[in-house]
Write an enzyme that holds these catalytic residues in place. Structure first.
Site, PDB file in Angstrom:
ATOM      1  N   CYS A   2     -12.692  -6.637   8.714  1.00  0.00           N
ATOM      2  CA  CYS A   2     -12.810  -7.181   9.965  1.00  0.00           C
ATOM      3  C   CYS A   2     -12.132  -9.142   9.186  1.00  0.00           C
ATOM      4  O   CYS A   2     -12.261  -9.400   7.935  1.00  0.00           O
ATOM      5  CB  CYS A   2     -13.707  -7.676  10.605  1.00  0.00           C
ATOM      6  SG  CYS A   2     -14.666  -6.069  11.082  1.00  0.00           S
ATOM      7  N   ARG A  27      -6.124  -7.968   8.742  1.00  0.00           N
ATOM      8  CA  ARG A  27      -7.155  -7.486   9.285  1.00  0.00           C
ATOM      9  C   ARG A  27      -8.204  -6.628   9.365  1.00  0.00           C
ATOM     10  O   ARG A  27      -9.463  -5.777   9.687  1.00  0.00           O
ATOM     11  CB  ARG A  27      -8.691  -8.459   8.426  1.00  0.00           C
ATOM     12  CG  ARG A  27      -8.587  -9.085   7.151  1.00  0.00           C
ATOM     13  CD  ARG A  27      -9.586 -10.870   6.899  1.00  0.00           C
ATOM     14  NE  ARG A  27     -10.060  -9.495   6.137  1.00  0.00           N
ATOM     15  CZ  ARG A  27     -11.084  -9.115   4.763  1.00  0.00           C
ATOM     16  NH1 ARG A  27      -9.488  -9.846   4.476  1.00  0.00           N
ATOM     17  NH2 ARG A  27     -11.572  -8.627   4.299  1.00  0.00           N
ATOM     18  N   TRP A  85     -11.729  -4.509  13.058  1.00  0.00           N
ATOM     19  CA  TRP A  85     -11.723  -3.557  12.728  1.00  0.00           C
ATOM     20  C   TRP A  85     -12.903  -2.456  12.940  1.00  0.00           C
ATOM     21  O   TRP A  85     -13.767  -2.540  12.031  1.00  0.00           O
ATOM     22  CB  TRP A  85     -11.349  -3.119  11.290  1.00  0.00           C
ATOM     23  CG  TRP A  85     -10.246  -2.077  10.341  1.00  0.00           C
ATOM     24  CD1 TRP A  85     -11.002  -0.875  10.065  1.00  0.00           C
ATOM     25  CD2 TRP A  85      -8.870  -1.653  10.599  1.00  0.00           C
ATOM     26  NE1 TRP A  85      -9.966  -0.052   9.696  1.00  0.00           N
ATOM     27  CE2 TRP A  85      -8.617  -0.666  10.505  1.00  0.00           C
ATOM     28  CE3 TRP A  85      -7.963  -2.449  11.091  1.00  0.00           C
ATOM     29  CZ2 TRP A  85      -7.732  -0.113  10.110  1.00  0.00           C
ATOM     30  CZ3 TRP A  85      -6.687  -1.899  11.329  1.00  0.00           C
ATOM     31  CH2 TRP A  85      -6.225  -0.137  10.387  1.00  0.00           C
ATOM     32  N   ASN A 111     -17.900  -8.846   9.065  1.00  0.00           N
ATOM     33  CA  ASN A 111     -17.458  -8.767   8.208  1.00  0.00           C
ATOM     34  C   ASN A 111     -17.687  -7.706   7.630  1.00  0.00           C
ATOM     35  O   ASN A 111     -18.704  -7.774   6.568  1.00  0.00           O
ATOM     36  CB  ASN A 111     -15.795  -8.780   7.268  1.00  0.00           C
ATOM     37  CG  ASN A 111     -15.132  -8.470   6.851  1.00  0.00           C
ATOM     38  OD1 ASN A 111     -15.080  -6.992   6.881  1.00  0.00           O
ATOM     39  ND2 ASN A 111     -15.131  -8.868   5.166  1.00  0.00           N
ATOM     40  N   GLY A 112     -18.186  -6.289   7.523  1.00  0.00           N
ATOM     41  CA  GLY A 112     -18.209  -5.326   6.596  1.00  0.00           C
ATOM     42  C   GLY A 112     -19.518  -4.092   7.172  1.00  0.00           C
ATOM     43  O   GLY A 112     -18.810  -4.126   8.379  1.00  0.00           O
ATOM     44  N   GLU A 497       2.488  12.325  -6.114  1.00  0.00           N
ATOM     45  CA  GLU A 497       1.653  10.528  -5.682  1.00  0.00           C
ATOM     46  C   GLU A 497       2.771   9.471  -7.081  1.00  0.00           C
ATOM     47  O   GLU A 497       3.038   8.762  -7.049  1.00  0.00           O
ATOM     48  CB  GLU A 497       0.458  10.033  -5.588  1.00  0.00           C
ATOM     49  CG  GLU A 497       0.061   9.331  -4.774  1.00  0.00           C
ATOM     50  CD  GLU A 497       1.749   8.996  -3.117  1.00  0.00           C
ATOM     51  OE1 GLU A 497       1.589   7.374  -3.441  1.00  0.00           O
ATOM     52  OE2 GLU A 497       1.251   9.748  -2.979  1.00  0.00           O
ATOM     53  N   LYS A 501       5.780   7.303  -5.994  1.00  0.00           N
ATOM     54  CA  LYS A 501       5.899   5.790  -6.546  1.00  0.00           C
ATOM     55  C   LYS A 501       6.710   5.171  -6.850  1.00  0.00           C
ATOM     56  O   LYS A 501       7.560   4.248  -6.497  1.00  0.00           O
ATOM     57  CB  LYS A 501       3.899   5.333  -7.143  1.00  0.00           C
ATOM     58  CG  LYS A 501       3.308   5.805  -5.695  1.00  0.00           C
ATOM     59  CD  LYS A 501       3.379   4.790  -4.900  1.00  0.00           C
ATOM     60  CE  LYS A 501       4.111   4.904  -3.711  1.00  0.00           C
ATOM     61  NZ  LYS A 501       3.477   6.503  -2.670  1.00  0.00           N
ATOM     62  N   GLU A 504      10.213   5.455  -5.245  1.00  0.00           N
ATOM     63  CA  GLU A 504      10.163   4.812  -3.923  1.00  0.00           C
ATOM     64  C   GLU A 504      11.031   3.412  -4.083  1.00  0.00           C
ATOM     65  O   GLU A 504      11.517   2.742  -3.424  1.00  0.00           O
ATOM     66  CB  GLU A 504       8.576   4.213  -3.696  1.00  0.00           C
ATOM     67  CG  GLU A 504       8.731   6.405  -2.602  1.00  0.00           C
ATOM     68  CD  GLU A 504       6.980   5.794  -2.331  1.00  0.00           C
ATOM     69  OE1 GLU A 504       7.461   5.922  -0.956  1.00  0.00           O
ATOM     70  OE2 GLU A 504       6.495   5.331  -2.317  1.00  0.00           O
ATOM     71  N   HIS A 520       8.677  27.027 -17.367  1.00  0.00           N
ATOM     72  CA  HIS A 520      10.396  27.715 -16.694  1.00  0.00           C
ATOM     73  C   HIS A 520      11.450  26.564 -16.025  1.00  0.00           C
ATOM     74  O   HIS A 520      11.513  27.002 -14.586  1.00  0.00           O
ATOM     75  CB  HIS A 520       9.031  28.378 -15.345  1.00  0.00           C
ATOM     76  CG  HIS A 520       8.017  29.581 -15.591  1.00  0.00           C
ATOM     77  ND1 HIS A 520       8.391  30.658 -15.239  1.00  0.00           N
ATOM     78  CD2 HIS A 520       6.934  29.191 -16.045  1.00  0.00           C
ATOM     79  CE1 HIS A 520       7.500  31.322 -16.011  1.00  0.00           C
ATOM     80  NE2 HIS A 520       5.973  29.717 -16.232  1.00  0.00           N
ATOM     81  N   LYS A 619       8.204   2.279   6.908  1.00  0.00           N
ATOM     82  CA  LYS A 619       6.667   2.260   7.014  1.00  0.00           C
ATOM     83  C   LYS A 619       6.012   3.448   7.896  1.00  0.00           C
ATOM     84  O   LYS A 619       5.136   4.143   7.211  1.00  0.00           O
ATOM     85  CB  LYS A 619       5.977   1.161   7.494  1.00  0.00           C
ATOM     86  CG  LYS A 619       4.307   1.163   6.520  1.00  0.00           C
ATOM     87  CD  LYS A 619       4.301   0.413   5.412  1.00  0.00           C
ATOM     88  CE  LYS A 619       2.192   1.339   5.083  1.00  0.00           C
ATOM     89  NZ  LYS A 619       2.455   1.406   3.605  1.00  0.00           N
TER      90      LYS A 619
END
Length: 624
Positions: A2, A27, A85, A111-112, A497, A501, A504, A520, A619
């Site tokens: 947050c 946030r 959030w 926040n948290g 992954e 990256k 991308e 193979h 995105k």
């Protein structure tokens, strides 16, 4: 994750707080609010949705005039604001911050996560305190109220300090009291907080952009510190009550750099936010040592315990996170897991029904193929859970239940912190299934919960230790025109992954293979000009991976390895080795991917490319 902002000074602060919240909206954006102090009274204004909804409410009050709130908006020179959030409690006006105590004299924004809020709330309710929200944060307001009742008016800093000593978790919060105008008290425990120093005015916020338009002079709040802020100064104390000196520093950032918290790019900032993203995702769900709390998931424990099969549907990076999850769920819970790329699944005639649990994973919650695949499964009677980062997104309306990640807004197109948060969320689900199905011994389950809780700290240590090393590796390799990534078992999704990256953001042709498949076909690609990246972390197949490294070396390729701390055999076999902190082998992918993110990042930067906005990519993929 947050956003908090506060102001104390000589100016009307409503618009100052609103501007600060707009700079912090990344946030959190499911609700927002402000509390404004003037003439010995505090008035709050809160709204559900993004900040435009709060601004509409504030403008309507200001233009209408005559109300107590309109007066506070015009006259208040002390106030706090918050953009949320959601963690505890759905997005709603009553769950939006700031939160008052029983009397309305004390308001806080946080926040948290407060990990021990249940026991604190129970104790406070037994003493007569009445709660108005479902949040964990509200206990802070009532704790401060309790201590002020004993200390008397005028002791807000000491009441905050005493409340702080009762809290467990990771958080930062600000508090104001109607009895103490021109005062904000703030505290920090592992969540960011910074003071902005002006001329006869001061700010406090989760991040510098909130007040950068008004001052570039700051004082950094450290962990376990309480700061009392007046127009003419900020006074720091430790949680133990000792005075602390904090230097005033000058910030030279422009606003664009400030939004990136001083990092040159959003992607690098988000890589360094990964410990917080994982901590936010797991913290309140692991408050008991041997249990996983997924009460907000929307599917009851009996249904989860009886699942016959799990089908996971995802695309891109989310698919790689799902692959990690398959290994974890099958290992821990002994439930068969079928993986499918959502864009392929939706055009199959899949066999799925009421005994199956289907999990759709989408960072944005709007991925068209994943949504369509989930609808297909649900139409055929399967229970469907969504894993997403965005509250209120379309995927949450297509599912029977939702498991939210809490990574915060991700600006960089290439997913980093949202990937590790997705992996963490699937780990939680795997451990919950194991708990319900009794497939892990209690001591083993408790050990895994403990190990998972340590992962955010491991991420911080890893970023500190490997940043310079990975940059040097990138410097030696950035002109290469092809990379091969190899891994086995749970290391394979990490390779997939890592290779994605690099593709991308650097546009270098890259392949990722199961290492056992190398002979193979892919082995034909190897020579001295084509480096191979191997994920060689501890696992039951590490010896097999070492054999594959030997085969690569025999063809003249350089080997860059990611290995578990202390793995001397890997370091001896590879040309360059990056070590990750030692933890349970199934949890290691969440760490092993980080050096690969940094490798891709540094190679792309050295090639002069825009890592935040790679060509041809968006995105969120909302069309086929």
């Amino acid at each position: 994750m947050c956003g908090i902002v506060g102001y104390v000074g000589g100016r009307s602060c409503g618009e100052l707080l609103m501007h600060g919240l707009e700079r912090l909206e990344y946030r959190g954006y499911d609700s927002a609010g402000m509390s404004l102090l003037a003439d010995g009274e505090i008035q709050s204004v809160r709204a559900v949705g993004n900040l435009s909804r709060l601004r509409e409410t504030v403008d309507a009050e200001s233009n209408g005039g005559g109300t107590a709130l309109a007066t506070r908006i015009e006259l208040a020179t002390t106030g706090i604001g918050h953009t949320r959030w959601a963690t505890h409690g759905k997005p709603s006006e009553r769950n939006a911050h700031p939160h008052p105590d029983c009397t309305g004299h004390v308001h806080i924004a946080l926040n948290g996560i407060i990990e021990n809020y249940v026991e604190l709330r129970d104790a406070l309710e037994s003493e007569g305190h009445v709660f108005a929200s479902e949040t964990d944060a509200e206990v802070v307001a009532h704790l401060i109220e309790k201590h002020l009742e004993l200390l008397g008016p005028g002791y807000l800093p000491e009441a905050v300090r005493l409340a702080y000593l009762e809290l467990r978790g990771h958080y930062a919060f600000v508090a104001i009291s109607a009895d103490e105008p021109d005062t904000i008290v703030a505290a920090r425990k592992e969540c960011p907080l910074v003071v902005g120093v002006g001329e006869n005015e001061h700010f406090v916020a989760s991040a510098i952009p909130a007040f950068l338009r008004d001052t570039r002079r700051v004082q950094l709040v450290q962990d376990d510190e309480i700061v009392t802020i007046h127009p003419d100064g900020a006074f720091f104390r430790s949680a133990a009550g000792n005075e602390v000196e904090r230097e005033v520093e000058d910030i030279t950032w422009d606003e664009d750099t400030a939004e990136k918290a001083g990092y040159p790019t959003f992607m690098l900032k988000e890589i360094h936010e990964q410990s917080h993203a994982v901590a936010e995702t797991i913290a309140d769900r692991l408050t008991h040592g041997d249990r996983v709390e997924l009460g907000d998931i929307g599917i009851d424990d009996d249904t989860l315990a009886k699942v016959r099969r799990i089908v996971i549907l995802a695309c891109g990076t989310s698919y790689h996170a799902a692959l990690v999850g398959r290994y974890a769920i099958e290992q821990w819970a002994r439930v068969p897991v079928e993986m499918d790329i959502a864009s392929e699944y939706r055009y199959r005639n899949p066999i799925v029904g009421p005994d199956d649990l289907v999990i759709g994973i989408s960072q944005s919650g709007e991925t068209a193929d994943t949504l369509a695949a989930m609808r297909l499964a649900r139409d055929r009677g399967a229970r469907v859970i969504a894993i997403t980062n965005i509250l209120g997104s379309q995927i949450t309306r297509e599912a029977d239940g939702v498991l939210y990640t809490r990574a915060g807004l991700e600006i960089g197109v290439a997913a980093t912190k949202t990937f590790v948060a997705q992996v963490a969320a699937i780990y939680l689900l795997g451990l919950k299934l194991a708990e319900l199905r009794h497939t892990l011994e209690p001591a083993e389950l408790e050990g895994l919960v403990h190990e998972l809780k340590s992962i955010p700290h491991c991420i911080e240590m890893l970023l500190e230790s490997c940043d310079d090393q990975v940059r040097e590796i990138a410097r030696s390799q950035y002109q290469r025109e092809f990379f091969l990534y190899l891994g086995r078992h749970i290391g394979l999704p990490v390779c997939l992954e890592g290779a994605l990256k690099l593709k991308e953001i650097s546009y270098i042709p890259t392949e990722a293979y199961a290492a056992g498949e190398m002979k193979h076909g892919p082995i034909a690609l190897l020579d001295s000009t084509r480096p191979v990246v191997c994920v060689a972390t501890d696992s039951p197949v590490l010896e097999k991976v070492l054999s594959n490294i030997a085969e690569v070396k025999a063809r003249g390729s350089e080997v860059i390895a990611v290995a578990t701390e202390g793995s001397g055999h890997v370091a001896a076999a590879a040309d360059q080795t990056v070590f990750i902190p030692r933890t349970d082998w199934i949890l290691q992918p969440i760490l092993a991917v980080i050096p690969l993110q940094l490798l891709a990042y540094n190679i792309a930067v050295m090639r002069g490319l825009n890592v935040d906005q790679p060509r041809n990519l968006a995105k969120t993929v909302t069309v086929e």
